[in-house]
Motif scaffolding. Sequence first.
Motif, PDB file in Angstrom:
ATOM      1  N   ARG A 106       0.854  -1.195   0.000  1.00 40.76           N
ATOM      2  CA  ARG A 106       0.000   0.000   0.000  1.00 40.76           C
ATOM      3  C   ARG A 106       0.885   1.239   0.000  1.00 40.76           C
ATOM      4  O   ARG A 106       2.057   1.171   0.362  1.00 40.76           O
ATOM      5  CB  ARG A 106      -0.855   0.038   1.288  1.00 40.76           C
ATOM      6  N   VAL A 107       0.284   2.380  -0.356  1.00 41.79           N
ATOM      7  CA  VAL A 107       0.995   3.648  -0.158  1.00 41.79           C
ATOM      8  C   VAL A 107       0.657   4.080   1.262  1.00 41.79           C
ATOM      9  O   VAL A 107      -0.512   4.165   1.631  1.00 41.79           O
ATOM     10  CB  VAL A 107       0.549   4.712  -1.177  1.00 41.79           C
ATOM     11  N   ASP A 154       6.138  -6.719 -11.403  1.00 38.59           N
ATOM     12  CA  ASP A 154       6.181  -6.857  -9.947  1.00 38.59           C
ATOM     13  C   ASP A 154       6.947  -5.670  -9.394  1.00 38.59           C
ATOM     14  O   ASP A 154       8.039  -5.350  -9.870  1.00 38.59           O
ATOM     15  CB  ASP A 154       6.915  -8.135  -9.538  1.00 38.59           C
ATOM     16  N   LEU A 155       6.377  -5.041  -8.380  1.00 39.23           N
ATOM     17  CA  LEU A 155       7.092  -3.973  -7.682  1.00 39.23           C
ATOM     18  C   LEU A 155       7.646  -4.575  -6.400  1.00 39.23           C
ATOM     19  O   LEU A 155       6.906  -5.162  -5.614  1.00 39.23           O
ATOM     20  CB  LEU A 155       6.145  -2.821  -7.338  1.00 39.23           C
ATOM     21  N   ILE A 156       8.962  -4.450  -6.220  1.00 37.73           N
ATOM     22  CA  ILE A 156       9.534  -4.963  -4.973  1.00 37.73           C
ATOM     23  C   ILE A 156      10.227  -3.841  -4.214  1.00 37.73           C
ATOM     24  O   ILE A 156      10.659  -2.848  -4.795  1.00 37.73           O
ATOM     25  CB  ILE A 156      10.545  -6.116  -5.224  1.00 37.73           C
ATOM     26  N   SER A 157      10.279  -4.004  -2.892  1.00 38.42           N
ATOM     27  CA  SER A 157      11.019  -3.050  -2.070  1.00 38.42           C
ATOM     28  C   SER A 157      12.191  -3.778  -1.445  1.00 38.42           C
ATOM     29  O   SER A 157      12.155  -4.998  -1.267  1.00 38.42           O
ATOM     30  CB  SER A 157      10.122  -2.493  -0.968  1.00 38.42           C
ATOM     31  N   PHE A 158      13.236  -3.039  -1.127  1.00 40.81           N
ATOM     32  CA  PHE A 158      14.399  -3.629  -0.448  1.00 40.81           C
ATOM     33  C   PHE A 158      14.107  -3.680   1.045  1.00 40.81           C
ATOM     34  O   PHE A 158      13.464  -2.788   1.583  1.00 40.81           O
ATOM     35  CB  PHE A 158      15.644  -2.760  -0.665  1.00 40.81           C
ATOM     36  N   ASP A 159      14.609  -4.685   1.708  1.00 41.76           N
ATOM     37  CA  ASP A 159      14.544  -4.690   3.164  1.00 41.76           C
ATOM     38  C   ASP A 159      15.456  -3.562   3.654  1.00 41.76           C
ATOM     39  O   ASP A 159      16.548  -3.384   3.105  1.00 41.76           O
ATOM     40  CB  ASP A 159      15.002  -6.039   3.726  1.00 41.76           C
ATOM     41  N   PRO A 160      14.998  -2.796   4.676  1.00 45.43           N
ATOM     42  CA  PRO A 160      15.791  -1.642   5.096  1.00 45.43           C
ATOM     43  C   PRO A 160      17.214  -2.042   5.475  1.00 45.43           C
ATOM     44  O   PRO A 160      17.435  -3.006   6.209  1.00 45.43           O
ATOM     45  CB  PRO A 160      15.038  -1.117   6.319  1.00 45.43           C
ATOM     46  N   GLN A 162       5.754  -6.053  -3.364  1.00 42.42           N
ATOM     47  CA  GLN A 162       4.790  -5.059  -2.875  1.00 42.42           C
ATOM     48  C   GLN A 162       3.514  -5.052  -3.708  1.00 42.42           C
ATOM     49  O   GLN A 162       2.423  -4.920  -3.166  1.00 42.42           O
ATOM     50  CB  GLN A 162       5.416  -3.657  -2.897  1.00 42.42           C
ATOM     51  N   ALA A 163       3.657  -5.150  -5.016  1.00 38.29           N
ATOM     52  CA  ALA A 163       2.462  -5.064  -5.859  1.00 38.29           C
ATOM     53  C   ALA A 163       2.740  -5.755  -7.181  1.00 38.29           C
ATOM     54  O   ALA A 163       3.877  -5.763  -7.653  1.00 38.29           O
ATOM     55  CB  ALA A 163       2.096  -3.602  -6.100  1.00 38.29           C
ATOM     56  N   SER A 164       1.686  -6.338  -7.745  1.00 40.27           N
ATOM     57  CA  SER A 164       1.797  -6.943  -9.067  1.00 40.27           C
ATOM     58  C   SER A 164       0.670  -6.435  -9.931  1.00 40.27           C
ATOM     59  O   SER A 164      -0.455  -6.307  -9.460  1.00 40.27           O
ATOM     60  CB  SER A 164       1.690  -8.465  -8.966  1.00 40.27           C
TER      61      SER A 164
END
Lengths: 475, 266, 313
Positions: free
Chosen positions: A258-259, B61-67, B49-51
Amino acid sequence: MTEAPKYFDEMFWPDGTARVPYAEYSDWFGTEDVRRLKRKSAQAEALFRLTGITFNVYGAEEAGERLIPFDLVPRIITAQEWTILSRGIDQRVRAINSFLHDIYHRQEIVRAGRLPAEMIAQNAAFLPQMIGVAPPGNIYTHIVGTDLVRTGENEFFVLEDNARTPSGVSYMLENRETMLHMFPELFSKVKVRGVSQYPRSLRRALSASVPPKCEGPPTVAVLTPGIYNSAYYEHAFLADQMGVELVEGHDLRVVDGRVAMRTTQGYKAIDVLYRRVDDEFLDPMTFSPDSMLGVPGIMDVYRAGAITIANAPGTGIADDKAIYSYMPDIVEFYTGEQAILKNVPTHRCSEPDALAYVLDNLADLVVKEVHGSGGYGMLVGPAASKKELAAFRAKLMAAPENYIAQPTLALSTVPILTNAGLAPRHVDLRPFALASPGGVEIIPGGLTRVALKKGSLVVNSSQGGGTKDTWVLED
Amino acid sequence: MHLKISHTTVYDYSEPVPYALQQLRLRPKSRAQQNVLSWKVEIEGGKLQASFEDEHANSVDLISFDPGVRQIRVVSVGEVEVRDTGGVVGRHTGFVPLWLFQRHTPLTRPGKGVRDLVAALDHTLAGLDALHALSRSIAEAVPYSTEQTSAELSAEDAIAAGHGVCQDHAHIFISAARLMGTPARYVSGYLMMNDRIAQTASHAWAEAHVEGLGWVGFDVSNGISPDARYVRVATGLDYLGAAPISGMRFGKGAENMLVKLHVEQQ
Amino acid sequence: MLGKTAGGVFWMLRYMERTENTARMIDAALRISLTRSSAAESEWTSLLTTTGMLGAYYDRHSAVDGHKVINFLLRDPTNAGSVMSGVELARTNARMVRTALTREVWEAVNECWMVLKDMLARPVREQDLPEILQTIRQRSAFVRGSLHGTMVRNDIYDFARMGTFFERADNVARVLDVKYYILLPSIMHVGSASDNVQWETILRATSSTRAYQTLHEGEFDSRKIARFLILDKRLPRSLAFCYGKIADNLGYLAEDYGERLECHTMVDQICNRFNTTSIDQIFEYGLHEFITEFLIDSQRLGQQIEQDYRFIE
């Protein structure tokens, strides 16, 4: 021999007596002292300054924040006139939303030959990234500001449909508050419809367009480019009045699909984002990569159905100058009805008959570049010299498809208060409409902009324009 | 042909990354000429995060890095059954109007180089023949070379450089085809080279829309139209629209990327 | 609430408090420079040191001069620490967190800015100084008063209050840090006129003269002055009082959010030191060392709060 007045004055008949809608106001004004009113006017200005209803001016270091001048003579619209205007706006807003859906899907209107494909293909406001996207509730433009001008008793024209991020609604609300504060007695004499429900209606309309992934009561937020934006006051005002957070791009991240906004207790998902950031800056991963104002990844979350962006990206295709001349066709194509509100007649010089007409009547017309903005490359026939007309004629014949032409409109006037009493000035009107899956709501009133300079037809605040409270009378 | 593919991309960072996002266009779809039997994408050091499907019907696919990570590893593994259709992909589908593929992008905007190339073609040729001729003349003018040019060259820059990789060939082809009035697009995907399993990089080629046939592929670098050794993964107006991985990163420090790619016949 | 908003509210009140403190300190230094012209230059220099502006001042001016120092500290736009810059920053923060404030609080900040912008538009003349200093204190008090009278007692209010007390404690500690030597026994000449004036400056710079006299029957004693400013919880500017308030507000946040964080442990440690240490122990330990450590701890706590409540990422 007396000459008939060139412009329609909304308050006075040519003989100087007040027209019906202004009768009570005129009686009241007759008993007032102009000096007292001027003092009130100065008080109103001080109040605006204290409240911070200012807009930022770039470039001029000293100028910093300016006020948009407020004129305390109201602009009055009758219940009957409003009925027609609001039906017309409702129809247009529905048509625009259908049009936007179509343009980003099968483009039936193009297939049907009612709109040339070039109108879309050569249009910078068309966003390919929106193709096939189904916005929650199928609403593309949630907030619309329709610019109207009047030329006679029953003559209203739509000048522009603002379907991206129309501004000015805070002036509509603050102008009314100021009038109520300064002249409470007037409102007991004249029955004026309220506008203060706007923030509640806005929140309701936004909440009604929740994304599929929303659970529980929707979280709404307003996205602003920040305190240096010229309309920041309005962004803060609307967030405050709706009771929602005012966020900037750097408050937001993609978290758990989500945002989400960074709160003191961690990230909290946003369901509906009322963004006041232009398309181009919305998401550096999808649009302009150097934007610092936007939210990286928001378009991906949006396309995954996990947030509502209001207004949807790409709505600018509906209020473009090139598309404008097709609005009567657009309304008819999607609603099956004739447009209730008239367009300013527009001659598309790309069409041979129209070009012939324009060339024959160049001295009476306003000619604009189809993709131009800011008045560049524009010809105002009545104000042009013979030499300028000749030069423009050559340009027009060389590339007729780049131009449209319109008659010069005789904008109506409403008086403003000057040191010498009332004096007529030209006005326009921007009512605000809210679209949600449940329908279209139009707030009875709007922003009346007035050209404060005598004879001027330019109502823009950047060029000496002011505002007035707009009264829609109760039936 | 039954192909087994394993594609690993590893990013190493000299400093811990506080926040970053990547868009992955790594999932091939079943189409007329290919049938995806199995496919999965795994991420180490980040999360999905999102597909969604983009306007070209690519799976994104949208991915985020682990902090705070210093390494992220994206692995896609799968098996695809491919049919040789002589490069013909078929009828245009979806909502994107064909004229969009005639729009130039910054990477495909034609200049003198592309114009000269097109002007020199045999103008008696039309349709497929003209496009094959174009492909050949690009390969002659800009020979294939793995010598590294800078990452995102435009078609014009690649012609000026005098040599190029598959990405540059595709851009030049697209630019020229559009200049000739033919809708064209960029394709990223995989190619099984006959003599090896470990491939040096993922592949790219172009597709043009030909009246009567629909989309047809042209691999300038190999001088052929894609056959049963080619797996289509994503399409776009240029490299940026079809890139396997693109993203943005907050924080400082350098990035180092390593790709390991195996394509083998089962 | 947004983390950014918490930070904005906190800093808005810090800047308001800072401008007020600067006005108080200018007032005290002016008093000394008027009564003892021989001490004027060192007094202005010490004022610049306390506000942390000595270096910035010498970047602009070659010598310390009362008129120049006053204008530098009140209105120099190139001085980020001037009163006018502080009010600008307070207002910028207020604009940023506008939706978290009541109309009254916003208007108090905005009016403060409008009034001072006008008042400080031209170089300040000596005869106008008392009125200007009073206006600064008064406008700051209006902001505090409107906050107190109109804001809901929630997390927003807690962050605002912490901003005030953080800045106030910081200011008192800095005054003590610069002037500590005149409170030390070694250079103390009991009953000399010089010490009386110096001690009075410390009290005046922290606006505590009258309170001190009332509570100590007019008896001036360096140890009592130090105890009063550091440990006396009756004085709303003492370090112990300010930290008591910070601990209270952090406590409300913990209760409100249902979570105790690292900053809570830290504030408890600092408060505990005030509660268990006598002034004799402080002098024995070293007044200078005590204040220096306090300033370091205070800065650490500030950073911890910023992190715990996500003012920034």
